[in-house]
Design an enzyme around this catalytic site. Structure first.
Site, short mmCIF file in Angstrom:
data_model
loop_
_atom_site.label_atom_id
_atom_site.label_comp_id
_atom_site.label_asym_id
_atom_site.label_seq_id
_atom_site.Cartn_x
_atom_site.Cartn_y
_atom_site.Cartn_z
N GLY A 1 0.84 -1.20 0.00
CA GLY A 1 0.00 0.00 0.00
C GLY A 1 0.87 1.24 0.00
O GLY A 1 2.10 1.15 0.18
N SER B 1 6.16 -1.79 -1.63
CA SER B 1 6.25 -2.76 -2.74
C SER B 1 5.30 -2.39 -3.89
O SER B 1 4.30 -3.06 -4.09
CB SER B 1 6.00 -4.19 -2.23
OG SER B 1 4.84 -4.27 -1.43
#
Lengths: 299, 640
Positions: free
Chosen positions: B478, B552
């Site tokens: 996120g 990520s």
């Protein structure tokens, strides 16, 4: 080896309890009322931690209405034990001049019940030793040695932790506190015998002496200082009296007695036919009154 | 009325108090419990004992007479039960709902009696009362005979290791002191006791109400050859005397260190006796030393050293050598110390409303030790009414079972059958702090008993099986400030409390070490995730549940990590927080810097974020708190 005597067993158990509290609690304190039970409890504490002084302070929740002789012994006992003595007086009760003559039950509520709560909160004590015994009163007979109080200092008799073997669980949530009764299994006679055996100093009021007294509502009260308001035509009478239990002098009934030594006091106690708390006005209302008081936070 | 004079030497008190007190000081103390079915007359028996030993004062007696007339069950006669039914709530319901302790004394002994309740739902109170008792008086109503409750209480008394049992067949006056009825009940019980391998009890025919065979033999039972109840209680062996025969052992409660010259170890002797000069061993360390002194406080300083201490005494010991010893250690006889182990079989009495959770980490207290322990699903539960073994996945309130448990480090112990003090334990719920179970250790499980140890290769499955869990990677992805770390943290705490072995990888412990050579270019971001993925995979091979909290941003790298582990072990958690919300929170002030242009390659501002297409879990942080989000994930894990 011979068996341990009952006093040796009781002392060993009380010592074990005190050490557990010191090992498990963050900030313990010993409530010290200057009475004979407190004297015995303090003596056990000294033995439990010897040669160190007991690693907690003494707390006296004062009402300003105790007997003068109690105040004298209070300072001396703390000094001899090498312990800090904290005296707490509820500032509201002090400001309003709450006293047992004019304010009835409010006196106990404000000075003792409220005063105790305030003192524990002020110093952040999370565990407080008390000298109560299970043989004193019916609701105490059912209380655990480690007795938990909610953030509001309330006791919930229906929801007591099981207390198994001597594995005392002192874990608690933030804000909760514990009252610990290391003398739970002692009886009045045990306390007297221990005082005799260990030569423990107690307030002289436990021994008979000529004292100025008046009779009120079936209680024989001692005129301990000039604050005692005498009724019209009431004259203090000198009687040979002693006290079986000590509290605020206007609330504590004396018994007429000639027992001036420890042996004589124990003898009289053994032959007596009324139970100890009868001298205290506090229990007289309803027979379940102590249970109610405790739910409200009375020690 | 039974003559009670012999039980309070009134004459001696009056004539020679000194002699009386000297004699009284030598008394021993017996703790016992009374148990049995609801109407078998426990409270009446205790009231009778108090009355006959003159422990009832005049004011109590007059209050009792008044109360007897108002709510008693004996008409105009004194209802002794009212003496002991303490709490107001109980008095109204006419039942005893908690343990009440009463005190009385005879010429030979002081007694503490725990009055324990008869109802099934209060088994835990009975266990509380029984845990400190030397003896149990099991009451039976002569008219009713042995009931389910009687059997249950007998079983509990046996389970708790009480060596002396009195079967008091009560209300004999109501069956005309019929010997046949008495024999029938005794035979019935003996048959049952033999099945339990219980010590045969002493059976006494009594009437608590009328006083038969309480303080002295009753003329109404000439056929009964045994002792009356009280004389038996005065002579039965005390548990502590028996414990004196055991090897010396003292769990250390507290280290007494008033100054640099004194270091004492305070505790209560669990067994045996000890003298200065005795060789001792500290367990579990195994170090040996010699007792230098046994310290106590005495008015006369020369009396401060004891020549000997025995089981049951609280003392402070000093040792000749400066060795490591602290709370939780046990000082024991050098040639016969207790063992230490970390896997056990035990009997467990569950005492909490919330049922036992196999696999959860509870605090286990044994002696003065506190460790973390996990319980496996019970081997079996016991039907306390007929002692049948039942299959069980868990134990609920008042249920009893046999379990295996593992502690996080070795604990010093002895089998409960050998030592009550070193073999008994309690379990505490770490979140509620409630005492949830009482346990009795049977024996330690040797490694040979551990099937996992027999596996030839310690592989991924073996690691996982030993931890009793399925390894997973919980991959939080996120935007910056979306709440990944907060939720992952909350989740890890909950998993940990449930006894799971976890590890959380986040920027704090990865960027500063393993990946400190990497920056924030796309290439570095990819390498960053690759390394984290590999570390996470190794950790799952070791059996751990791994939580990772990194932005990520790229789908490809997340899928690469997914491919590293078996299907189903990678769980993608999308912490879905809209950019404007994350930017408004801006916990670390990074968005501000990125907008100002002082921070380059910032995801969502000047670097892309690719949201997952089919994540296993989506958490909307505008609707859920971190705690609630963690619960959603736990619910998912429970289902899969």
């Amino acid at each position: 080896m011979p068996s341990l005597t009952h006093l040796q067993q009781l002392e060993a158990e009380s010592i074990e309890i005190m050490r557990e509290v010191v090992a498990q609690a963050e900030n313990p304190v010993m409530l010290y009322s200057v009475g004979k039970d407190s004297a015995a409890m303090l003596h056990v504490a000294k033995k439990a931690f010897f040669p160190s002084p007991p690693p907690f302070p003494l707390l006296h929740v004062d009402t300003t209405w105790k007997f003068q002789e109690m105040y004298k012994l209070r300072e001396k006992a703390a000094k001899e034990a090498g312990m800090e003595l904290i005296v707490y007086k509820n500032p509201e009760a002090e400001a309003q001049g709450i006293n047992p003559f004019d304010h009835g039950p409010l006196h106990t509520d404000m000075w003792k019940t409220e005063g105790l709560k305030q003192a524990l909160d002020k110093y952040g004590f999370d565990a407080a030793f008390g000298g109560a015994r299970r043989d004193e009163e019916k609701s105490r007979a059912k209380e655990r040695v480690f007795s938990f109080r909610s953030e509001n200092h309330q006791w919930d008799p229906k929801n007591q932790r099981p207390e198994i073997w001597s594995l005392y669980n002192a874990r608690k949530a933030k804000g909760e506190s514990i009252r610990v009764f290391p003398m739970s299994n002692w009886t009045e006679l045990d306390i007297w015998q221990y005082i005799r055996l260990e030569n423990i100093e107690i307030v002289p009021l436990y021994f008979a002496a000529p004292r100025p007294t008046v009779e009120r509502d079936g209680l024989l009260l001692m005129v301990d200082d000039e604050r005692f308001p005498l009724n019209e035509g009431e004259e203090p009478v000198t009687r040979s009296v002693r006290f079986r239990t000590l509290g605020c002098y206007p609330l504590t009934g004396a018994v007429e007695s000639e027992a001036a030594s420890l042996n004589e006091v124990i003898q009289e106690m053994l032959l007596t036919t009324t139970s100890e708390r009868q001298g205290r006005a506090i229990d007289h209302d309803a027979s379940a009154s102590m249970e109610k008081k405790k739910q409200q936070g009375y020690f | 009325m039974v003559d009670a004079q012999s039980y309070q030497a009134e004459a001696l008190i009056g004539q020679d108090i000194e002699a009386y007190l000297a004699a009284h000081e030598e008394k021993t103390m017996l703790r016992f419990i009374t148990c049995g079915s609801v109407d078998d007359g426990k409270s009446t028996l205790i009231g009778r004992l108090l009355y006959d030993s003159k422990m009832i004062f005049d004011d109590q007696l007059s209050a009792l007479e008044a109360a007897s007339k108002k709510s008693g069950t004996q008409g105009e006669a004194i209802d002794f039960a009212l003496l002991v039914d303490g709490l107001a709530a109980e008095r109204e319901q006419g039942i005893t709902i908690d343990v009440a302790y009463r005190f009385f004394a005879t010429e030979k002994r002081k007694f503490i009696v725990a009055d324990t309740p008869g109802h099934e739902q209060y088994t835990r109170n009975m266990v509380t009362g029984a845990s400190t008792a030397d003896l149990a008086v099991l009451l039976v109503d002569a008219r009713q005979g042995i009931l389910t409750q009687t059997r249950r209480h007998a079983y509990l008394v046996h389970l708790l290791g009480i060596k002396h049992i009195v079967l008091a067949v009560n209300k004999m006056d109501l069956v005309d002191f019929d010997q046949m009825r008495f024999d029938e009940i005794v035979a019935d019980f003996t048959h049952f006791a033999a099945n339990l391998e219980m010590t045969p009890p002493l059976a006494i025919p009594i009437s608590g109400l009328a006083g038969d065979n309480i303080t002295q033999k009753s003329a109404n039972t000439p056929w009964y050859a045994g002792p009356a109840l009280l004389p038996h209680l005065e002579t039965v062996e005390l548990a502590e005397d028996a414990a004196q025969q055991a090897p010396f052992a003292m769990p250390v409660q507290w280290v007494n260190r008033p100054n640099l010259d004194f270091r004492g170890f305070s505790g209560r002797l669990a067994g045996g006796t000890v003298k200065p000069g005795d060789k001792v061993r500290i367990v579990p360390s195994g170090k040996t030393s010699t007792i230098a002194s046994i310290v106590t406080m005495a008015a006369d300083a020369s009396q401060c050293d004891l020549a000997e201490a025995v089981a049951g005494q609280s003392v402070t010991l000093t040792l000749k050598d400066e060795i490591d010893c602290s709370r939780g250690d046990v000082i024991a006889a050098a040639d016969n110390p207790p063992l230490a182990a970390d896997r056990f079989e035990a009997s467990l009495v569950w005492m909490d409303e919330t049922e036992m959770l196999p696999g959860r980490a509870y605090e286990l207290r044994i002696g003065t030790q506190a460790v973390s322990a996990r319980i496996q699903a019970p081997k079996y539960a016991v039907n306390v009414n007929n002692m049948e073994h039942l299959a069980a996945a868990s134990l609920g309130l008042n249920e009893i079972g046999v379990v295996e448990l593992a502690t996080d480090r070795p604990v010093v112990f002895a089998p409960f059958a050998d030592s009550q003090k070193l073999g008994s334990f309690v379990l505490i719920d770490k979140l509620t702090n409630a005492t949830v179970a009482a346990g009795m250790l049977h024996f330690s499980l040797r490694r040979a008993h551990n099937i996992h140890w027999q596996a030839v290769d310690v592989d991924r499955a073996a690691h996982a099986a030993l931890k009793g869990q399925q390894p997973k990677i919980l991959w939080f992805t996120g935007l910056s400030g979306s709440g990944k770390s907060t939720i992952a943290n909350a989740l890890e705490k909950k998993l940990h409390a449930n006894g799971k072995h976890t590890f959380l990888l986040d920027g704090d412990n990865v960027r500063h070490g393993l990946n400190k050579d990497l920056g924030f270019t796309d290439a570095d971001r990819i390498e960053n995730i690759r390394r984290i993925g590999e570390v996470a995979k190794l950790m799952t091979d070791a059996g751990l549940i791994v939580l990772t909290a990194f932005i990520s941003p790229f789908r490809a790298e997340r899928d690469m990590v997914r491919a590293l582990v078996p299907a189903g072990d990678f769980i993608e958690v999308h912490v879905d927080t809209p950019l404007d919300v994350a930017e408004r929170r801006d916990v670390k002030g990074l968005y501000k810097k990125a907008r100002a242009g002082t921070l380059k390659n910032f995801t969502g501002i000047d670097s892309p974020y690719e949201p997952p297409e089919t994540p296993e879990i989506v958490v909307n942080t505008t609707e859920l708190s971190a705690d609630e989000a963690a619960d959603v994930i736990i619910a998912y894990l429970d289902k899969h």
